[in-house]
Design a protein around this motif. Structure first.
Motif, PDB file in Angstrom:
ATOM      1  N   LEU A   3       0.829  -1.205   0.000  1.00  0.00           N
ATOM      2  CA  LEU A   3       0.000   0.000   0.000  1.00  0.00           C
ATOM      3  C   LEU A   3       0.866   1.259   0.000  1.00  0.00           C
ATOM      4  O   LEU A   3       0.584   2.229  -0.715  1.00  0.00           O
ATOM      5  N   GLY A   4       1.915   1.275   0.805  1.00  0.00           N
ATOM      6  CA  GLY A   4       2.800   2.427   0.832  1.00  0.00           C
ATOM      7  C   GLY A   4       3.473   2.662  -0.506  1.00  0.00           C
ATOM      8  O   GLY A   4       3.589   3.804  -0.970  1.00  0.00           O
ATOM      9  N   ARG A   5       3.913   1.562  -1.134  1.00  0.00           N
ATOM     10  CA  ARG A   5       4.552   1.714  -2.437  1.00  0.00           C
ATOM     11  C   ARG A   5       3.565   2.218  -3.478  1.00  0.00           C
ATOM     12  O   ARG A   5       3.919   3.076  -4.324  1.00  0.00           O
ATOM     13  N   ALA A   6       2.331   1.721  -3.438  1.00  0.00           N
ATOM     14  CA  ALA A   6       1.317   2.177  -4.394  1.00  0.00           C
ATOM     15  C   ALA A   6       1.023   3.664  -4.199  1.00  0.00           C
ATOM     16  O   ALA A   6       0.851   4.417  -5.178  1.00  0.00           O
ATOM     17  N   LEU A   7       0.965   4.108  -2.959  1.00  0.00           N
ATOM     18  CA  LEU A   7       0.709   5.525  -2.696  1.00  0.00           C
ATOM     19  C   LEU A   7       1.861   6.393  -3.191  1.00  0.00           C
ATOM     20  O   LEU A   7       1.645   7.453  -3.785  1.00  0.00           O
ATOM     21  N   ARG A   8       3.097   5.970  -2.973  1.00  0.00           N
ATOM     22  CA  ARG A   8       4.230   6.774  -3.402  1.00  0.00           C
ATOM     23  C   ARG A   8       4.339   6.813  -4.923  1.00  0.00           C
ATOM     24  O   ARG A   8       4.787   7.816  -5.481  1.00  0.00           O
ATOM     25  N   ARG A   9       3.917   5.725  -5.604  1.00  0.00           N
ATOM     26  CA  ARG A   9       3.923   5.762  -7.068  1.00  0.00           C
ATOM     27  C   ARG A   9       2.909   6.769  -7.584  1.00  0.00           C
ATOM     28  O   ARG A   9       3.192   7.564  -8.475  1.00  0.00           O
ATOM     29  N   ARG A  10       1.688   6.735  -7.036  1.00  0.00           N
ATOM     30  CA  ARG A  10       0.641   7.637  -7.533  1.00  0.00           C
ATOM     31  C   ARG A  10       0.952   9.088  -7.201  1.00  0.00           C
ATOM     32  O   ARG A  10       0.739   9.978  -8.024  1.00  0.00           O
ATOM     33  N   PHE A  11       1.438   9.332  -6.010  1.00  0.00           N
ATOM     34  CA  PHE A  11       1.663  10.717  -5.575  1.00  0.00           C
ATOM     35  C   PHE A  11       3.166  11.026  -5.512  1.00  0.00           C
ATOM     36  O   PHE A  11       3.669  11.596  -4.549  1.00  0.00           O
ATOM     37  N   HIS A  12       3.842  10.629  -6.574  1.00  0.00           N
ATOM     38  CA  HIS A  12       5.299  10.789  -6.615  1.00  0.00           C
ATOM     39  C   HIS A  12       5.718  12.245  -6.541  1.00  0.00           C
ATOM     40  O   HIS A  12       6.820  12.571  -6.101  1.00  0.00           O
ATOM     41  N   ARG A  13       4.865  13.167  -7.016  1.00  0.00           N
ATOM     42  CA  ARG A  13       5.238  14.592  -6.966  1.00  0.00           C
ATOM     43  C   ARG A  13       5.424  15.078  -5.528  1.00  0.00           C
ATOM     44  O   ARG A  13       6.186  16.011  -5.277  1.00  0.00           O
ATOM     45  N   GLY A  14       4.720  14.462  -4.601  1.00  0.00           N
ATOM     46  CA  GLY A  14       4.812  14.902  -3.215  1.00  0.00           C
ATOM     47  C   GLY A  14       5.858  14.176  -2.404  1.00  0.00           C
ATOM     48  O   GLY A  14       6.051  14.483  -1.230  1.00  0.00           O
ATOM     49  N   ASP A  15       6.558  13.218  -3.017  1.00  0.00           N
ATOM     50  CA  ASP A  15       7.539  12.430  -2.288  1.00  0.00           C
ATOM     51  C   ASP A  15       8.896  13.129  -2.343  1.00  0.00           C
ATOM     52  O   ASP A  15       9.868  12.621  -2.903  1.00  0.00           O
ATOM     53  N   ASP A  16       8.934  14.329  -1.787  1.00  0.00           N
ATOM     54  CA  ASP A  16      10.135  15.164  -1.830  1.00  0.00           C
ATOM     55  C   ASP A  16      10.513  15.556  -0.407  1.00  0.00           C
ATOM     56  O   ASP A  16       9.926  16.472   0.180  1.00  0.00           O
ATOM     57  N   PRO A  17      11.457  14.852   0.206  1.00  0.00           N
ATOM     58  CA  PRO A  17      11.810  15.147   1.602  1.00  0.00           C
ATOM     59  C   PRO A  17      12.426  16.524   1.797  1.00  0.00           C
ATOM     60  O   PRO A  17      12.509  17.012   2.918  1.00  0.00           O
ATOM     61  N   SER A  18      12.852  17.178   0.713  1.00  0.00           N
ATOM     62  CA  SER A  18      13.501  18.494   0.850  1.00  0.00           C
ATOM     63  C   SER A  18      12.508  19.613   1.106  1.00  0.00           C
ATOM     64  O   SER A  18      12.894  20.713   1.487  1.00  0.00           O
ATOM     65  N   GLY A  19      11.223  19.357   0.880  1.00  0.00           N
ATOM     66  CA  GLY A  19      10.239  20.433   1.047  1.00  0.00           C
ATOM     67  C   GLY A  19      10.300  21.460  -0.049  1.00  0.00           C
ATOM     68  O   GLY A  19       9.928  22.624   0.150  1.00  0.00           O
ATOM     69  N   GLY A  20      10.756  21.050  -1.258  1.00  0.00           N
ATOM     70  CA  GLY A  20      10.887  21.989  -2.367  1.00  0.00           C
ATOM     71  C   GLY A  20       9.576  22.552  -2.861  1.00  0.00           C
ATOM     72  O   GLY A  20       9.563  23.475  -3.677  1.00  0.00           O
ATOM     73  N   TYR A  21       8.449  22.046  -2.375  1.00  0.00           N
ATOM     74  CA  TYR A  21       7.130  22.530  -2.766  1.00  0.00           C
ATOM     75  C   TYR A  21       6.639  23.664  -1.868  1.00  0.00           C
ATOM     76  O   TYR A  21       5.586  24.240  -2.127  1.00  0.00           O
ATOM     77  N   LEU A  22       7.353  23.979  -0.794  1.00  0.00           N
ATOM     78  CA  LEU A  22       6.934  25.086   0.074  1.00  0.00           C
ATOM     79  C   LEU A  22       7.201  26.410  -0.630  1.00  0.00           C
ATOM     80  O   LEU A  22       8.176  26.550  -1.380  1.00  0.00           O
ATOM     81  N   PRO A  23       6.355  27.426  -0.421  1.00  0.00           N
ATOM     82  CA  PRO A  23       6.454  28.658  -1.212  1.00  0.00           C
ATOM     83  C   PRO A  23       7.829  29.296  -1.227  1.00  0.00           C
ATOM     84  O   PRO A  23       8.343  29.657  -2.296  1.00  0.00           O
ATOM     85  N   HIS A  24       8.457  29.478  -0.067  1.00  0.00           N
ATOM     86  CA  HIS A  24       9.756  30.161  -0.080  1.00  0.00           C
ATOM     87  C   HIS A  24      10.813  29.328  -0.775  1.00  0.00           C
ATOM     88  O   HIS A  24      11.729  29.865  -1.390  1.00  0.00           O
ATOM     89  N   ARG A  25      10.677  27.996  -0.714  1.00  0.00           N
ATOM     90  CA  ARG A  25      11.616  27.137  -1.421  1.00  0.00           C
ATOM     91  C   ARG A  25      11.401  27.206  -2.934  1.00  0.00           C
ATOM     92  O   ARG A  25      12.350  27.123  -3.718  1.00  0.00           O
ATOM     93  N   VAL A  26      10.142  27.363  -3.366  1.00  0.00           N
ATOM     94  CA  VAL A  26       9.858  27.521  -4.793  1.00  0.00           C
ATOM     95  C   VAL A  26      10.593  28.745  -5.332  1.00  0.00           C
ATOM     96  O   VAL A  26      11.246  28.700  -6.380  1.00  0.00           O
ATOM     97  N   GLY A  27      10.507  29.859  -4.606  1.00  0.00           N
ATOM     98  CA  GLY A  27      11.205  31.072  -5.042  1.00  0.00           C
ATOM     99  C   GLY A  27      12.711  30.893  -5.054  1.00  0.00           C
ATOM    100  O   GLY A  27      13.398  31.300  -5.993  1.00  0.00           O
ATOM    101  N   GLN A  28      13.245  30.270  -4.002  1.00  0.00           N
ATOM    102  CA  GLN A  28      14.691  30.060  -3.928  1.00  0.00           C
ATOM    103  C   GLN A  28      15.179  29.170  -5.064  1.00  0.00           C
ATOM    104  O   GLN A  28      16.195  29.452  -5.710  1.00  0.00           O
ATOM    105  N   ASP A  29      14.447  28.070  -5.309  1.00  0.00           N
ATOM    106  CA  ASP A  29      14.883  27.129  -6.343  1.00  0.00           C
ATOM    107  C   ASP A  29      14.738  27.715  -7.747  1.00  0.00           C
ATOM    108  O   ASP A  29      15.532  27.419  -8.635  1.00  0.00           O
TER     109      ASP A  29
END
Length: 1022
Positions: free
Chosen positions: A445-471
């Protein structure tokens, strides 16, 4: 061995010299060298007064004798007064240097009578008036009599392109020099002119295509370089000294041999050497030559642009779309999400949207630099990818130098990132799965979830707003770049441009890159559907009788801003000038999501006032117009009130949302690029999908017109073409921006951005309050902050204690769907000292709210899991034994639906981060401005800095500055592995003079953020 020999007296010792236009590039050096050689130097200027005073302070600090005297040489009365003052103070004048100059670099067909008159008034009449009124003082000069030196230019004997007004006036100045020499000789006054070839300084660099002009000039000059300001200054000093005592009526030309025509008249010209590298320099507003680069007449220019929207990956492609149209509304692509999991025809279905179509970027062509960097397919957050793409595009052809200071200002929301949305959904699902142990998380189940929602499997937090601007800017802009991530909903990118402008005008930055980015995600469509605001027909018909709602779209865009003098010096292409920006908050109205014409009109009114021109001087408005009948009607009515009936011609109104959809937090900058493209091509594109105005607006078509065909928009001889851009954000955050073309014949009188200089006054904290779990009083909070007492609880718990109606004055259903951050700030405002709160309310029209908040709100995160339950079920289908899967889905569903109720019409505004600030404006009827900023853990400090900037420019008189967090969900907003605690702190900040006038206590003093320093506490009285 010469230690005892008498030292030679400095060449100009005991002499008094006046240098007009002495704050300019050449003038500064003339002033400095005269002073270094013993003269008392009177530094004349008119516009560049602050720069002149700073220059005089610097030279005086070195022990030199320099004093500033302000007067316009083009005005005889001021010239007479200036020389009368010199006579009273010094009794004589030994050297007069006529250096002040004016003019513009314009093509032949754009020369106007006004331009010629202004150029002649400064360049010819000015030296004449100065010589006339200086004559009696020069006749009393010490030694052999006085000297007049007129500063000319190479254009008097050659014909550079785009230089006719200046060249002709300088030729007249050289002729005037000969007449004055004859007239004044009887008083032993010598008059000469000093001229030079093309100079590599801010004025010389204003030549269009300067790099080409520079290369051609160097190639044709025997000494193989351009002139320098020092070269011309030394000629001036020679002619002003006794060394040229037998020279009068002459023009001394130092052009490096350019006029020898060696290159043109030789059969085999030698190849030109490579251009000399230009040293890095600080670009100080107003530090150019005299009037030509004056800070008070130096607007902000747009010199670059880039974007990605549905159907277009560049401005050029966007222009073709605007002219040709296209069907860009489609169902969600399979690689984004399965729309069937989020859709239901029944509008009342919980957690579903009734519309399958939106505007998606489906054929994105990444910038070549992205490919070279290996980032085109690296899985970046969509918003980061499109921002970086736009940044590379926008900087093409824009000159940058080592040492340039940058600002990167981005309109952004955590609700506009599919990556962030999937990150929380994945984390929430895995947390639920973890109840069965780590093996379950790592299992099928965990593997299936990580495959479907691979965009969110980012331990760096690059999706947070201030990180988006920095990157997005990393490696493209310097590491010290000022980053502003600002959220005012749909007006965000216009607010971002406003912040960039203020950074430029306050001297914080030399170049500002501004815009926004937004990516569609399923939960946003679900929440907006509960407002019944989405088009049921699947197409946007903005301003049209057939309009039935909005459709949101992916999008990103950026523009590059510089001061006009810097842009011209750098040889950048000037796409347009920012003439004004007006901001406002709606204040109290109906529902917080209901459009308020009065608030929108206030933004328009402020823009027109700051621009300094009438509504009849705006040709066209790119409206916000999203296609919702109520919103379009409110906006069109407000525009009619301000723009109609002001002239004999109509003002055109269009919206690009019928074509590319509503790109949310990037919508404003997309419209700005729309306007800049129309200026470039001389055409106002027709309104797409338009047949007729709604019946309710038909009576307003006398002054405003929606064009059904493209409208020719040629340049005018009398004034610049102008276009306004509106952005009206959810929650009542309004912006109205006015652009002008770079009309070189009138640019210097064509309404530069009308912002005052930052005030030199303390910004002071006059009150504060807090809202924390357990509700400690102010004394307990102060003791905790001082490390002398226990801290508050980390969270308010699963259910926030909503105050009774008598205290909150909010219907219970609305309060239950309102995120705790919004309720906390209302509570903080009510807790402010009564005198401070009354002070804020007395200044409600100029009271602003700036809130520091990071990431998505608690309510937004909880809605995401509710919206994804069917998607999660599909993702794990067949991955595990049915009973195991069913148990997991049951627990997740109970948790998701138990933590937050199904969304209603109040849910979307109730969860939006920008409405944290807007709720305070709405609840207490504050109309200055409201915005939320996100800088991660530094968000509150960023809020203080931004608030100080607006206070320093007198955009607002009082700022309510807050730091707030309502998201103590496990694993979210972690700080060092611990959940961030919930709570809110609110500070009232104003200028010291206003605080003293109101009799308010000064609790602390901030260093002025308007000058770019961080906000710091200086003192806290007992």
């Amino acid at each position: 061995m010469n230690a005892h020999l008498p030292q030679a007296e400095p060449e100009f010792a005991g002499r008094v010299a006046l240098v007009t236009g002495g704050a300019g590039s050449v003038g500064r050096i003339i002033v400095e060298r005269l002073a270094e050689r013993g003269a008392t130097v009177l530094l004349n200027c008119f516009h560049s007064y602050d720069a002149a005073k700073e220059q005089a302070r610097e030279l005086t600090g070195r022990g030199l004798d320099v004093r500033v005297i302000r007067a316009s040489v083009a005005r005889p009365a001021q010239v007479e007064r200036m020389f009368a003052e010199i006579g009273e103070t010094y009794g004589r004048l030994d050297v007069l240097v006529n250096n002040a100059a004016a003019g513009s670099f314009v093509p032949f067909d754009e020369i106007t009578e006004d331009l010629l008159d202004r150029t002649y008034a400064t360049n010819v009449k000015g030296p004449l008036w100065c010589a006339r009124y200086a004559r009696p003082l020069l006749a009393r000069a010490a030694g052999k009599g006085g000297a007049v030196v007129n500063v000319s230019s190479l254009g008097s004997v050659t014909t550079p392109a785009n230089y006719l007004p200046v060249g002709v006036s300088k030729a007249a100045l050289e002729s005037l020099t000969r007449y004055l020499a004859a007239e004044l000789a009887g008083d032993r006054i010598r008059v000469n002119a000093a001229s030079c070839g093309l100079i590599d300084n801010p004025v010389g660099q204003m030549f269009p295509a300067f790099d080409d002009v520079r290369s051609n000039t160097v190639a044709a000059t025997p000494l193989a370089r351009l002139g320098r300001p020092e070269d011309l200054a030394e000629v001036v000093l020679f002619l002003g000294s006794e060394r040229s005592g037998w020279v009068t009526g002459q023009t001394v030309l130092a052009d490096g041999g350019l006029t020898l025509l060696r290159s043109a008249m030789s059969p085999t010209p030698e190849p030109a050497p490579a251009p000399e590298p230009r040293a890095a320099e600080a670009h100080v507003p107003g530090a150019g030559d005299a009037d030509a680069t004056d800070a008070t007449d130096d607007p902000v220019a747009i010199v670059g642009m880039g974007l990605a929207v549905p159907g277009a990956s560049s401005p050029e492609e966007f222009w073709r779309l605007l002219l040709e149209g296209g069907e860009l509304f489609v169902e969600a692509p399979a690689d984004r999400w399965d729309i069937a999991r989020f859709h239901d025809e029944d509008r009342g279905a919980p957690d579903k949207t009734y519309q399958r179509r939106s505007g998606f970027i489906t054929s994105f062509r990444p910038h070549e630099r992205l490919r070279e960097e290996g980032l085109a397919d690296a899985g970046l957050d969509h918003t980061t990818l499109w921002l970086r793409h736009s940044l590379h595009q926008a900087l093409e052809g824009v000159r940058r130098e080592a040492g340039d200071r940058f600002s990167f200002c981005v309109g952004y929301t955590p609700d506009g990132s599919q990556h962030l949305e999937e990150a929380f959904v994945l984390r929430d699902a895995l947390d639920t799965l973890a109840e069965d142990g780590d093996d379950a998380v790592e299992g099928p189940l965990g593997r299936a979830l990580r495959r479907r929602f691979h965009r969110g499997d980012d331990p760096s937090g690059g999706y947070l707003p201030h990180r988006v601007g920095q990157d997005a800017m990393r490696g493209v802009l310097p590491s010290g770049t000022r980053l502003h991530m600002v959220d005012t909903a749909c007006s965000s990118s216009l607010y971002a441009m406003d912040l960039g402008v203020r950074d430029l005008l306050s001297g914080r930055s030399d170049i500002a890159v501004c815009g926004g980015s937004f990516a569609l995600a399923p939960s946003g469509s679900v929440l907006f559907a509960k407002l019944n605001g989405l088009s049921a027909g699947g197409a946007v018909r903005a301003l049209d009788a057939g309009a039935d709602g909005a459709l949101f779209s992916d999008g990103a865009g950026l523009v590059v801003l510089k001061r006009l003098s810097r842009a011209r010096a750098d040889g950048d292409q000037v796409l347009g000038l920012l003439s004004a920006i007006g901001l406002s908050a709606d204040g109290r109205g109906k529902a917080i999501y209901a459009p308020a014409p009065a608030g929108q009109e206030l933004a328009v009114e402020r823009a027109l006032e700051r621009g300094g021109f009438g509504a009849d001087e705006v040709d066209w408005i790119v409206a916000h117009a999203t296609g919702t009948p109520a919103g379009d009607e409110a906006e069109f009515t407000g525009l009619h009130a301000r723009y109609a009936g002001t002239g004999t011609r109509p003002t055109y109104v269009t919206s690009n949302k019928s074509l590319v959809g509503h790109s949310g937090w990037a919508a404003g900058v997309v419209s700005v690029i729309h306007a800049l493209l129309a200026l470039r091509h001389g055409t106002i594109p027709a309104q797409y999908r338009f047949e007729r105005l709604p019946d309710a607006l038909a009576g307003l078509s006398d002054g405003l017109r929606v064009p059904e065909e493209p409208v020719p928009w040629p340049a005018r001889a009398d004034r610049p073409r102008r276009v306004a851009v509106s952005g009206f954000g959810f929650g009542g955050t309004n912006a109205h921006l006015i652009l002008s073309e770079d009309h070189r014949a009138t640019a210097r009188s064509g309404a530069p951005l009308a912002l005052p200089s930052p005030v030199d006054e303390d910004l002071v904290v006059v009150g504060w309050s807090s809202r924390l779990p357990g509700d400690p009083d102010a004394g307990a909070v102060a003791a905790w902050a001082a490390g002398e007492g226990p801290g508050p609880e980390p969270s308010f718990g699963a259910v926030y204690p909503v105050p009774p109606f008598q205290e909150l004055r909010m219907p219970p259903p609305t309060a239950r769907t309102t995120d705790r951050t919004q309720l906390m700030l209302v509570h903080c405002m009510q807790r402010l000292d009564e005198r401070v709160r009354e002070f804020c309310l007395r200044h409600r029209k100029t009271a602003g709210v700036v809130v520091g908040h990071t990431g998505a709100t608690r309510n937004a995160l909880l809605y995401k899991t509710r919206a994804y339950l069917d998607e999660i079920a599909d993702a794990v289908d067949g991955a595990e034994e049915p009973a195991v899967t069913a148990k997991f889905l049951q627990r997740l569903g109970e948790r998701a639906t138990g933590m937050i109720a199904a969304p209603t019409e109040d849910s979307f505004p109730g969860e939006m981060p920008n409405v944290i600030a807007a709720r305070l404006s709405n609840y207490f009827d504050l109309r200055g401005l409201s915005l939320t900023v996100d800088a991660g853990e530094a968000s509150f400090l960023e809020a203080l800095s931004v608030a100080g900037l607006y206070l320093g420019f007198k955009e607002i008189d009082v700022a309510l500055v807050a730091g707030v967090n309502g998201t103590a969900l496990p694993g979210w907003n972690d700080s060092g592995g611990r959940p961030a605690a919930e709570g809110a702190f609110l500070f009232a900040v104003t200028r010291r003079s206003l605080a003293e006038e109101a009799g308010l206590p000064v609790l602390a003093v901030m260093e002025s953020a308007a000058t770019g320093s961080a906000a710091t506490e200086r003192s806290v009285p007992a």
